[in-house]
Structures are given as structure tokens and as C-alpha cells.
Write a protein that holds these residues in place. Structure first.
Motif, PDB file in Angstrom:
ATOM      1  N   ILE A  92     -42.528  28.688   9.874  1.00  0.00           N
ATOM      2  CA  ILE A  92     -41.991  28.711   8.398  1.00  0.00           C
ATOM      3  C   ILE A  92     -40.736  29.700   8.530  1.00  0.00           C
ATOM      4  CG2 ILE A  92     -42.176  29.264   6.082  1.00  0.00           C
ATOM      5  CD1 ILE A  92     -44.827  27.965   6.196  1.00  0.00           C
ATOM      6  N   VAL A  93     -39.593  29.239   8.204  1.00  0.00           N
ATOM      7  CA  VAL A  93     -38.229  30.002   8.352  1.00  0.00           C
ATOM      8  C   VAL A  93     -38.070  31.055   7.243  1.00  0.00           C
ATOM      9  CG1 VAL A  93     -35.810  30.161   8.594  1.00  0.00           C
ATOM     10  CG2 VAL A  93     -37.307  28.173   9.678  1.00  0.00           C
ATOM     11  N   ARG A  94     -38.410  30.639   5.894  1.00  0.00           N
ATOM     12  CA  ARG A  94     -38.264  31.128   4.775  1.00  0.00           C
ATOM     13  C   ARG A  94     -38.881  32.555   4.489  1.00  0.00           C
ATOM     14  NH1 ARG A  94     -34.274  28.157   4.777  1.00  0.00           N
ATOM     15  NH2 ARG A  94     -34.083  26.139   4.336  1.00  0.00           N
ATOM     16  N   ARG A  95     -38.536  33.315   3.681  1.00  0.00           N
ATOM     17  CA  ARG A  95     -39.339  34.515   3.391  1.00  0.00           C
ATOM     18  C   ARG A  95     -40.068  34.621   2.141  1.00  0.00           C
ATOM     19  NH1 ARG A  95     -39.071  38.885   7.481  1.00  0.00           N
ATOM     20  NH2 ARG A  95     -37.178  38.049   8.894  1.00  0.00           N
ATOM     21  N   GLU A  96     -39.659  34.296   0.999  1.00  0.00           N
ATOM     22  CA  GLU A  96     -40.103  34.341  -0.460  1.00  0.00           C
ATOM     23  C   GLU A  96     -40.968  33.117  -0.509  1.00  0.00           C
ATOM     24  OE1 GLU A  96     -37.050  34.201  -3.268  1.00  0.00           O
ATOM     25  OE2 GLU A  96     -36.056  35.893  -2.406  1.00  0.00           O
ATOM     26  N   ILE A  97     -41.981  33.444  -1.338  1.00  0.00           N
ATOM     27  CA  ILE A  97     -43.219  32.486  -1.594  1.00  0.00           C
ATOM     28  C   ILE A  97     -42.679  31.151  -2.290  1.00  0.00           C
ATOM     29  CG2 ILE A  97     -44.169  33.564  -3.874  1.00  0.00           C
ATOM     30  CD1 ILE A  97     -46.344  32.245  -0.992  1.00  0.00           C
ATOM     31  N   LYS A  98     -41.819  31.221  -3.129  1.00  0.00           N
ATOM     32  CA  LYS A  98     -41.278  29.834  -3.736  1.00  0.00           C
ATOM     33  C   LYS A  98     -40.496  29.059  -2.502  1.00  0.00           C
ATOM     34  CE  LYS A  98     -40.708  31.431  -8.226  1.00  0.00           C
ATOM     35  NZ  LYS A  98     -39.729  31.582  -9.573  1.00  0.00           N
ATOM     36  N   SER A  99     -39.871  29.831  -1.802  1.00  0.00           N
ATOM     37  CA  SER A  99     -39.177  29.364  -0.481  1.00  0.00           C
ATOM     38  C   SER A  99     -40.018  28.560   0.407  1.00  0.00           C
ATOM     39  CB  SER A  99     -38.080  29.997  -0.093  1.00  0.00           C
ATOM     40  OG  SER A  99     -37.062  30.456  -0.869  1.00  0.00           O
ATOM     41  N   VAL A 100     -41.263  29.236   0.744  1.00  0.00           N
ATOM     42  CA  VAL A 100     -42.186  28.873   1.608  1.00  0.00           C
ATOM     43  C   VAL A 100     -42.916  27.601   1.204  1.00  0.00           C
ATOM     44  CG1 VAL A 100     -44.377  29.525   2.611  1.00  0.00           C
ATOM     45  CG2 VAL A 100     -42.433  31.037   2.804  1.00  0.00           C
ATOM     46  N   LEU A 101     -43.224  27.653  -0.252  1.00  0.00           N
ATOM     47  CA  LEU A 101     -43.798  26.574  -0.702  1.00  0.00           C
ATOM     48  C   LEU A 101     -42.798  25.280  -0.779  1.00  0.00           C
ATOM     49  CD1 LEU A 101     -45.670  27.992  -3.723  1.00  0.00           C
ATOM     50  CD2 LEU A 101     -46.717  27.292  -1.676  1.00  0.00           C
ATOM     51  N   LEU A 102     -41.849  25.463  -1.108  1.00  0.00           N
ATOM     52  CA  LEU A 102     -40.887  24.483  -1.193  1.00  0.00           C
ATOM     53  C   LEU A 102     -40.499  23.796   0.473  1.00  0.00           C
ATOM     54  CD1 LEU A 102     -38.560  22.697  -2.600  1.00  0.00           C
ATOM     55  CD2 LEU A 102     -37.002  24.349  -1.653  1.00  0.00           C
ATOM     56  N   GLU A 103     -40.486  24.744   1.675  1.00  0.00           N
ATOM     57  CA  GLU A 103     -40.328  24.351   2.708  1.00  0.00           C
ATOM     58  C   GLU A 103     -41.703  23.455   3.110  1.00  0.00           C
ATOM     59  OE1 GLU A 103     -39.476  26.062   7.298  1.00  0.00           O
ATOM     60  OE2 GLU A 103     -39.059  27.411   5.473  1.00  0.00           O
ATOM     61  N   ALA A 104     -42.679  23.939   2.894  1.00  0.00           N
ATOM     62  CA  ALA A 104     -44.015  23.177   3.391  1.00  0.00           C
ATOM     63  C   ALA A 104     -43.955  21.635   2.659  1.00  0.00           C
ATOM     64  CB  ALA A 104     -45.152  23.964   3.067  1.00  0.00           C
ATOM     65  N   PHE A 105     -43.619  21.824   1.574  1.00  0.00           N
ATOM     66  CA  PHE A 105     -43.696  20.600   0.549  1.00  0.00           C
ATOM     67  C   PHE A 105     -42.514  19.654   1.211  1.00  0.00           C
ATOM     68  CE2 PHE A 105     -41.581  18.145  -3.019  1.00  0.00           C
ATOM     69  CZ  PHE A 105     -42.626  17.446  -3.197  1.00  0.00           C
ATOM     70  N   LEU A 106     -41.362  20.071   1.666  1.00  0.00           N
ATOM     71  CA  LEU A 106     -40.530  19.098   2.128  1.00  0.00           C
ATOM     72  C   LEU A 106     -41.003  18.685   3.737  1.00  0.00           C
ATOM     73  CD1 LEU A 106     -37.300  20.970   1.346  1.00  0.00           C
ATOM     74  CD2 LEU A 106     -37.939  18.845   0.311  1.00  0.00           C
ATOM     75  N   VAL A 107     -41.632  19.578   4.424  1.00  0.00           N
ATOM     76  CA  VAL A 107     -42.335  18.978   5.692  1.00  0.00           C
ATOM     77  C   VAL A 107     -43.273  18.044   5.605  1.00  0.00           C
ATOM     78  CG1 VAL A 107     -43.753  19.742   7.526  1.00  0.00           C
ATOM     79  CG2 VAL A 107     -41.654  21.010   6.832  1.00  0.00           C
ATOM     80  N   SER A 108     -44.302  18.213   4.431  1.00  0.00           N
ATOM     81  CA  SER A 108     -45.162  17.177   3.958  1.00  0.00           C
ATOM     82  C   SER A 108     -44.615  15.924   3.809  1.00  0.00           C
ATOM     83  CB  SER A 108     -46.173  17.967   2.795  1.00  0.00           C
ATOM     84  OG  SER A 108     -46.625  18.991   3.402  1.00  0.00           O
ATOM     85  N   ILE A 109     -43.676  15.805   2.709  1.00  0.00           N
ATOM     86  CA  ILE A 109     -42.919  14.759   2.241  1.00  0.00           C
ATOM     87  C   ILE A 109     -42.286  13.849   3.327  1.00  0.00           C
ATOM     88  CG2 ILE A 109     -41.177  13.805   0.919  1.00  0.00           C
ATOM     89  CD1 ILE A 109     -43.291  14.489  -1.042  1.00  0.00           C
ATOM     90  N   ARG A 110     -41.808  14.798   4.466  1.00  0.00           N
ATOM     91  CA  ARG A 110     -41.139  14.081   5.696  1.00  0.00           C
ATOM     92  C   ARG A 110     -42.341  13.469   6.469  1.00  0.00           C
ATOM     93  NH1 ARG A 110     -39.204  17.114  10.729  1.00  0.00           N
ATOM     94  NH2 ARG A 110     -38.389  15.423  12.038  1.00  0.00           N
ATOM     95  N   HIS A 111     -43.572  13.920   6.617  1.00  0.00           N
ATOM     96  CA  HIS A 111     -44.495  13.207   7.278  1.00  0.00           C
ATOM     97  C   HIS A 111     -44.934  12.027   6.496  1.00  0.00           C
ATOM     98  CE1 HIS A 111     -48.045  12.668   9.748  1.00  0.00           C
ATOM     99  NE2 HIS A 111     -48.621  12.841   8.788  1.00  0.00           N
ATOM    100  N   ILE A 112     -45.100  12.169   5.335  1.00  0.00           N
ATOM    101  CA  ILE A 112     -45.482  11.047   4.385  1.00  0.00           C
ATOM    102  C   ILE A 112     -44.444   9.683   4.332  1.00  0.00           C
ATOM    103  CG2 ILE A 112     -46.172  10.221   1.977  1.00  0.00           C
ATOM    104  CD1 ILE A 112     -47.166  12.967   1.622  1.00  0.00           C
ATOM    105  N   LEU A 113     -43.507  10.022   4.217  1.00  0.00           N
ATOM    106  CA  LEU A 113     -42.258   8.928   4.355  1.00  0.00           C
ATOM    107  C   LEU A 113     -42.208   8.596   5.850  1.00  0.00           C
ATOM    108  CD1 LEU A 113     -39.582  10.602   2.154  1.00  0.00           C
ATOM    109  CD2 LEU A 113     -41.029   8.920   1.719  1.00  0.00           C
TER     110      LEU A 113
END
Length: 58
Positions: free
Chosen positions: A23-44
Motif C-alpha cells: 500500500i502506497v498511501r499513508r492516511e487511513i482514509k487513503s489506505v481504505l480507498l486504495e484497498a477498495f480500488l484494488v478490490s473493485i479492480r479484481h472483481i471487475l
């Protein structure tokens, strides 16, 4: 129907096949967003493959 839930396979695909190692981001909101985007990418990706498989079978 009883199926075992295996999350390790999904993480293995994300890490090895998609080259996503950390994970590249540092703040918790950014980390959650990055994990969400990776998950969406996998699902798509899975959805697209399922659509392709259905189109070739029909």
C-alpha cells in the motif's frame, strides 16, 4: 451447499498476477480507498472473464 471460504487465493492473485505488493498511501482514509480500488479492480476482472467465457460458449 457448503463451501469453504478461501481468501488466500484472492490475495495471491492480487499480489502475484496483478503485481500489487504494498500500500502506497499513508492516511487511513487513503489506505481504505486504495484497498477498495484494488478490490473493485479484481472483481471487475473476474466479471469480464466470466462475460467472455459466456460469450464464447453461446
Amino acid at each position: 451447499m457448503h463451501r469453504s471460504i478461501q481468501a488466500e487465493g484472492t490475495f495471491g492473485i492480487i499480489k502475484n498476477d496483478r503485481w500489487y505488493k504494498r500500500i502506497v498511501r499513508r492516511e487511513i482514509k487513503s489506505v481504505l480507498l486504495e484497498a477498495f480500488l484494488v478490490s473493485i479492480r479484481h472483481i471487475l476482472y473476474k466479471y469480464r472473464n466470466k462475460q467472455k467465457k459466456g460469450a464464447t460458449a453461446a
